[in-house]
Design a protein around this motif. Structure first.
Motif, PDB file in Angstrom:
ATOM      1  N   TYR A  84       0.842  -1.183   0.000  1.00 18.30           N
ATOM      2  CA  TYR A  84       0.000   0.000   0.000  1.00 18.30           C
ATOM      3  C   TYR A  84       0.883   1.240   0.000  1.00 18.30           C
ATOM      4  CZ  TYR A  84      -3.369  -3.508   1.459  1.00 18.30           C
ATOM      5  OH  TYR A  84      -4.135  -4.646   1.537  1.00 18.30           O
ATOM      6  N   ARG A  85       0.706   2.074  -1.029  1.00 15.83           N
ATOM      7  CA  ARG A  85       1.468   3.311  -1.167  1.00 15.83           C
ATOM      8  C   ARG A  85       2.962   3.020  -1.065  1.00 15.83           C
ATOM      9  NH1 ARG A  85      -2.391   7.521   2.320  1.00 15.83           N
ATOM     10  NH2 ARG A  85      -4.258   7.214   1.018  1.00 15.83           N
ATOM     11  N   GLU A  86       3.616   3.570  -0.051  1.00 13.38           N
ATOM     12  CA  GLU A  86       5.066   3.394   0.056  1.00 13.38           C
ATOM     13  C   GLU A  86       5.462   2.153   0.851  1.00 13.38           C
ATOM     14  OE1 GLU A  86       7.061   5.369  -1.659  1.00 13.38           O
ATOM     15  OE2 GLU A  86       5.238   6.370  -2.354  1.00 13.38           O
ATOM     16  N   ARG A  87       4.480   1.428   1.366  1.00 13.34           N
ATOM     17  CA  ARG A  87       4.791   0.300   2.246  1.00 13.34           C
ATOM     18  C   ARG A  87       4.581  -1.024   1.529  1.00 13.34           C
ATOM     19  NH1 ARG A  87       1.337  -1.846   7.310  1.00 13.34           N
ATOM     20  NH2 ARG A  87       2.827  -3.363   8.118  1.00 13.34           N
ATOM     21  N   GLN A  88       5.648  -1.768   1.352  1.00 12.56           N
ATOM     22  CA  GLN A  88       5.555  -3.089   0.753  1.00 12.56           C
ATOM     23  C   GLN A  88       5.201  -4.107   1.839  1.00 12.56           C
ATOM     24  OE1 GLN A  88       5.227  -2.533  -2.679  1.00 12.56           O
ATOM     25  NE2 GLN A  88       6.294  -4.484  -2.776  1.00 12.56           N
ATOM     26  N   GLN A 124       6.954  -9.116  -0.578  1.00  8.24           N
ATOM     27  CA  GLN A 124       8.041  -8.859  -1.510  1.00  8.24           C
ATOM     28  C   GLN A 124       8.624 -10.184  -1.986  1.00  8.24           C
ATOM     29  OE1 GLN A 124       9.288  -5.651  -2.536  1.00  8.24           O
ATOM     30  NE2 GLN A 124      10.198  -6.994  -4.067  1.00  8.24           N
TER      31      GLN A 124
END
Length: 264
Positions: free
Chosen positions: A16-20, A23
């Protein structure tokens, strides 16, 4: 039994947005007719993974069904192959149970265009409600149902689409024990009958072990263990993922018995 090929997940990344959250995740091949459960603590990435598999949030990597790449498909095309049942139905929907299931069918390619007449669609919807065990609720309004009843309606909405891949996010969390077992048996039966791949998020490890062909144990967005229930659910994996000291034994019926002795 229809065969739609295996679901192959390789190098999946999403968040979400900048948060993975996830991975480079790989899963073993999930085959037609099988039931698999995602287990793990809160915030392990289970629901995020389900939404990525459903095409409901951007993802990188590869998700292939029978050799066809799903990542990047338009949502409508993705939904023809994969159906997602969220944890709860939206509130404030002024529909009867039957109307909501008909709506789910009509929104899918298996209903319209080019297929069922209204009468045929009604027969399919009624048959699913009967199979789920809630035909008596057909004319009830969704806003008059209990949480458990709404969960069963949500399951009916997913099943009526007859997807290749069925994703169920905590499908038994609001149900009593009898209905939990009924739902698990139904999902297993339909997976076998339709050649469907069913993937569920579950918190009850005993139920997951009893009704699943395979277990995927997640922690912090990564796969910790996977395989048949007896391979994936072990004292070591329980200690690593849940932080508990536990024993895993085979009961007389052949299933797994998980006994937690202490917190680590």
């Amino acid at each position: 039994m229809k065969q739609h090929g295996a679901l192959q997940v390789r190098g999946l990344a999403t968040g979400y947005r900048e948060r993975q959250i996830i991975q480079g995740l790989d899963l073993p091949d999930l085959r037609a007719g099988e039931v698999h459960s995602l287990v793990g603590p809160n915030a392990a990435g289970k629901s995020t993974l389900m939404r990525a598999l459903a095409g409901l949030q951007p993802a990188r990597g590869s998700v292939r069904l029978g050799g066809e790449e799903l990542v990047g498909l338009p949502l409508a095309e993705h939904a023809r192959r994969v159906t997602y049942m969220p944890q709860t139905l939206p509130q404030g929907v002024a529909l009867s149970v039957l109307e909501s299931v008909l709506g789910a069918l009509q929104a899918s390619s298996t209903g319209h265009p080019g297929g069922d007449s209204h009468a045929a669609a009604q027969r399919r919807a009624v048959a699913v409600l009967e199979r789920v065990g809630i035909l008596r609720l057909a004319m009830e309004g969704l806003d008059h149902l209990s949480g458990g009843q709404r969960q069963l309606v949500s399951l009916a909405q997913a099943l009526v689409r007859e997807p290749h891949v069925l994703l169920l996010d905590e499908p038994i969390s609001a149900l009593d024990l009898q209905h939990q077992l009924r739902v698990m048996r139904l999902v297993q039966e339909l997976a076998r009958e339709r050649g469907m791949i069913a993937i569920m998020v579950l918190h009850d490890l005993q139920i997951a072990a009893r009704w699943s062909d395979g277990i995927v144990m997640l922690a912090q967005g990564a796969v910790v263990s996977t395989g048949a229930p007896a391979e994936a659910i072990t004292p070591a994996s329980l200690a690593q993922v849940y932080g508990v000291q536990a024993r895993v034994e085979h009961c007389s019926g052949g299933g797994l018995q998980i006994m937690v002795d202490d917190v680590l």
